[in-house]
Design a protein around this motif. Structure first.
Motif, mmCIF file in Angstrom:
data_model
loop_
_atom_site.group_PDB
_atom_site.id
_atom_site.type_symbol
_atom_site.label_atom_id
_atom_site.label_comp_id
_atom_site.label_asym_id
_atom_site.label_seq_id
_atom_site.Cartn_x
_atom_site.Cartn_y
_atom_site.Cartn_z
ATOM 1 N N TYR A 1 0.836 -1.203 0.000
ATOM 2 C CA TYR A 1 0.000 0.000 0.000
ATOM 3 C C TYR A 1 0.871 1.253 0.000
ATOM 4 N N ILE A 2 1.896 1.242 0.831
ATOM 5 C CA ILE A 2 2.819 2.384 0.888
ATOM 6 C C ILE A 2 3.474 2.590 -0.469
ATOM 7 N N GLU A 3 3.966 1.517 -1.072
ATOM 8 C CA GLU A 3 4.605 1.625 -2.385
ATOM 9 C C GLU A 3 3.635 2.140 -3.438
ATOM 10 N N GLN A 4 2.392 1.685 -3.364
ATOM 11 C CA GLN A 4 1.400 2.082 -4.353
ATOM 12 C C GLN A 4 1.039 3.572 -4.252
ATOM 13 N N PHE A 5 0.984 4.119 -3.010
ATOM 14 C CA PHE A 5 0.443 5.457 -2.823
ATOM 15 C C PHE A 5 1.408 6.509 -2.281
ATOM 16 N N ALA B 1 2.800 14.286 3.952
ATOM 17 C CA ALA B 1 2.578 13.025 3.244
ATOM 18 C C ALA B 1 2.305 11.899 4.237
ATOM 19 N N SER B 2 2.976 11.947 5.379
ATOM 20 C CA SER B 2 2.780 10.900 6.390
ATOM 21 C C SER B 2 1.352 10.897 6.916
ATOM 22 N N ILE B 3 0.744 12.065 7.032
ATOM 23 C CA ILE B 3 -0.644 12.153 7.489
ATOM 24 C C ILE B 3 -1.581 11.593 6.427
ATOM 25 N N VAL B 4 -1.388 12.009 5.197
ATOM 26 C CA VAL B 4 -2.239 11.530 4.111
ATOM 27 C C VAL B 4 -2.163 10.009 4.026
ATOM 28 N N LEU B 5 -0.958 9.476 4.026
ATOM 29 C CA LEU B 5 -0.760 8.034 3.905
ATOM 30 C C LEU B 5 -1.202 7.294 5.162
ATOM 31 N N LEU C 1 6.589 6.612 8.112
ATOM 32 C CA LEU C 1 6.013 7.399 7.025
ATOM 33 C C LEU C 1 6.481 8.848 7.059
ATOM 34 N N ASN C 2 6.898 9.302 8.235
ATOM 35 C CA ASN C 2 7.390 10.681 8.336
ATOM 36 C C ASN C 2 8.666 10.889 7.515
ATOM 37 N N SER C 3 9.287 9.825 7.063
ATOM 38 C CA SER C 3 10.459 9.978 6.194
ATOM 39 C C SER C 3 10.061 10.577 4.840
ATOM 40 N N PHE C 4 8.760 10.545 4.492
ATOM 41 C CA PHE C 4 8.285 11.154 3.254
ATOM 42 C C PHE C 4 8.033 12.653 3.422
#
Length: 184
Positions: A27-31, A46-50, A159-162
């Motif tokens: 899912y992470i890779e897809q979005f 981005a981390s919030i959205v994902l 995800l915060n790495s994005f």
């Protein structure tokens, strides 16, 4: 013989069903690129959205995500009909053409609805914790632990790495300048 055939068919169908299920990683890779694009367009991390999408859609495995491309459980103004296992389902949830369209609508909700619009003006795109607490405080979810769940997903999958933290960029530039200076 019939029992063996039946067991074999059941095992094959179970394997096929599990193969169709999204994992957090897939899912992470897809979005992730969609979430980063939304961050650049709106200032929402981005981390919030994902993280919210992963929580609300079960990493894309919910009925809404699979049948309506609705990654956030957003309701619409009318009725939508879809079929699941040859059964007619009528729902008030919105249908989207793609997952990205769902991401854009979520960002629109957070930037245009009065209850959320102040977040973008007061929080940066790397303050994912502030965003999670602010979204919950302003009534996005009724579960009082909602922000903890979303923050748990963000931390667990990093995800915060994005999110592009300006201090990281500054330190990366300084690092690069030091390496260039040392090589001369």
């Amino acid at each position: 013989m019939k029992k063996l055939l039946l067991v074999t068919l059941l095992m094959i169908s179970a394997l096929m069903a599990s193969a169709q299920k999204n994992t957090p990683k897939s899912y992470i890779e897809q979005f992730k690129e969609d979430a980063i694009r939304i961050m650049h367009e709106t200032g929402i991390p981005a981390s919030i959205v994902l993280g919210v999408a992963m929580h609300e859609s079960g990493c894309g495995n919910s009925k809404l995500a699979k049948n309506l491309n609705n990654q956030f459980g957003v309701k619409g103004s009318g009725r939508i009909v879809y079929y699941q296992h040859k059964k007619k389902v009528t729902t008030a949830y919105k249908r989207y053409e793609s997952g990205y369209d769902s991401f854009q609508d979520f960002a629109r909700i957070l930037t245009e609805r009065s209850e959320f619009s102040g977040l973008a003006g007061s929080l940066t795109h790397f303050d994912y914790q502030g965003w999670a607490h602010g979204i919950q405080k302003r009534g996005y979810a009724h579960d009082r632990h909602w922000s903890k769940y979303v923050l748990g997903i963000i931390k667990h999958y990093q995800l915060n790495s994005f999110d592009e933290n300006p201090s990281d960029t500054v330190s990366q530039k300084a690092d690069l300048q030091n390496r260039v200076a040392q090589s001369h």
